[in-house]
Design a protein around this motif. Sequence first.
Motif, PDB file in Angstrom:
ATOM      1  N   UNK A  86      90.289  72.694  18.944  1.00  0.00           N
ATOM      2  CA  UNK A  86      89.298  72.891  20.014  1.00  0.00           C
ATOM      3  C   UNK A  86      87.865  72.694  19.528  1.00  0.00           C
ATOM      4  N   UNK A  87      87.625  72.766  18.221  1.00  0.00           N
ATOM      5  CA  UNK A  87      86.284  72.562  17.667  1.00  0.00           C
ATOM      6  C   UNK A  87      85.980  71.096  17.379  1.00  0.00           C
ATOM      7  N   UNK A  88      86.948  70.222  17.581  1.00  0.00           N
ATOM      8  CA  UNK A  88      86.812  68.836  17.133  1.00  0.00           C
ATOM      9  C   UNK A  88      86.082  67.938  18.127  1.00  0.00           C
ATOM     10  N   UNK A  89      85.487  66.899  17.555  1.00  0.00           N
ATOM     11  CA  UNK A  89      84.949  65.791  18.333  1.00  0.00           C
ATOM     12  C   UNK A  89      85.974  64.670  18.207  1.00  0.00           C
ATOM     13  N   UNK A  90      86.254  64.035  19.345  1.00  0.00           N
ATOM     14  CA  UNK A  90      87.290  63.002  19.400  1.00  0.00           C
ATOM     15  C   UNK A  90      86.671  61.649  19.710  1.00  0.00           C
ATOM     16  N   UNK A  91      87.292  60.616  19.205  1.00  0.00           N
ATOM     17  CA  UNK A  91      86.874  59.257  19.532  1.00  0.00           C
ATOM     18  C   UNK A  91      87.201  59.007  21.002  1.00  0.00           C
ATOM     19  N   UNK A  92      86.366  58.247  21.673  1.00  0.00           N
ATOM     20  CA  UNK A  92      86.555  57.944  23.091  1.00  0.00           C
ATOM     21  C   UNK A  92      87.708  56.950  23.266  1.00  0.00           C
ATOM     22  N   UNK A  93      88.378  57.020  24.396  1.00  0.00           N
ATOM     23  CA  UNK A  93      89.459  56.076  24.680  1.00  0.00           C
ATOM     24  C   UNK A  93      90.781  56.572  24.135  1.00  0.00           C
ATOM     25  N   UNK A 127      78.004  72.628  18.609  1.00  0.00           N
ATOM     26  CA  UNK A 127      78.406  72.698  20.017  1.00  0.00           C
ATOM     27  C   UNK A 127      77.613  71.681  20.833  1.00  0.00           C
ATOM     28  N   UNK A 128      76.314  71.569  20.555  1.00  0.00           N
ATOM     29  CA  UNK A 128      75.491  70.594  21.276  1.00  0.00           C
ATOM     30  C   UNK A 128      75.928  69.162  20.980  1.00  0.00           C
ATOM     31  N   UNK A 129      76.272  68.882  19.721  1.00  0.00           N
ATOM     32  CA  UNK A 129      76.740  67.539  19.373  1.00  0.00           C
ATOM     33  C   UNK A 129      78.085  67.255  20.030  1.00  0.00           C
ATOM     34  N   UNK A 130      78.957  68.232  20.027  1.00  0.00           N
ATOM     35  CA  UNK A 130      80.268  68.089  20.659  1.00  0.00           C
ATOM     36  C   UNK A 130      80.100  67.744  22.145  1.00  0.00           C
ATOM     37  N   UNK A 131      79.228  68.470  22.832  1.00  0.00           N
ATOM     38  CA  UNK A 131      78.977  68.208  24.257  1.00  0.00           C
ATOM     39  C   UNK A 131      78.338  66.836  24.466  1.00  0.00           C
ATOM     40  N   UNK A 132      77.365  66.480  23.621  1.00  0.00           N
ATOM     41  CA  UNK A 132      76.699  65.185  23.734  1.00  0.00           C
ATOM     42  C   UNK A 132      77.707  64.043  23.592  1.00  0.00           C
ATOM     43  N   UNK A 133      78.556  64.134  22.584  1.00  0.00           N
ATOM     44  CA  UNK A 133      79.545  63.077  22.353  1.00  0.00           C
ATOM     45  C   UNK A 133      80.503  62.949  23.531  1.00  0.00           C
ATOM     46  N   UNK A 134      80.948  64.074  24.057  1.00  0.00           N
ATOM     47  CA  UNK A 134      81.876  64.054  25.193  1.00  0.00           C
ATOM     48  C   UNK A 134      81.214  63.444  26.427  1.00  0.00           C
ATOM     49  N   UNK A 135      79.979  63.843  26.701  1.00  0.00           N
ATOM     50  CA  UNK A 135      79.274  63.361  27.893  1.00  0.00           C
ATOM     51  C   UNK A 135      78.856  61.897  27.791  1.00  0.00           C
ATOM     52  N   UNK A 136      78.651  61.396  26.565  1.00  0.00           N
ATOM     53  CA  UNK A 136      78.120  60.050  26.373  1.00  0.00           C
ATOM     54  C   UNK A 136      79.106  59.068  25.746  1.00  0.00           C
TER      55      UNK A 136
END
Length: 169
Positions: A147-154, A47-56
């Motif tokens: 909903x658990x996934x991390x997505x590439x930006x853009x 969850x922390x990594x997911x939030x970090x990736x989204x925010x950064x």
Amino acid sequence: MICTVRDEHIRKLIMEDISMTWKCTLDDGTVVWGDYERPGVPESPWVRLQEFCKENGRCVAKAQVIVMGAPEEVVFEDENGLDGFFIARGFSKDIDMVTGDGPSYQHMTFGLLEDSLERVDVKKYSWPECEFEDFSQKRKATQENLSFMIWRDGETKKQSEQVQVTLNG
């Protein structure tokens, strides 16, 4: 707060607690460790990594499974970043009905949304076997697993109409 060093907590988690974890390399080269049960940190490392990736604006480029007694194994890797990726950790135990005792198992499940956007390529690593299960599953993309996934930006899979309909109902 993400864990970016193999510190004493990570060493203890792997070497003393004999717990399975993961290591992810982000698209900028940052290495992040799955620091489960870190004192004073209530959220899971995923969850922390997911939030970090989204925010950064970051994403995972390489995911590895880490367990004592086995080499680090790359599960998924894409130098441009894994688009639609998740990790889940689980435990199970076989119970003897007479003694109530039995062996314990740990599982680390990794998923990557296929380019078709319909299915998730799922790989499951198990301990104490210290290996991936013989089969790889293809699971239907659902609101829950997306909903658990991390997505590439853009411009990513997440922006597609098909994924948005699944995510938002």
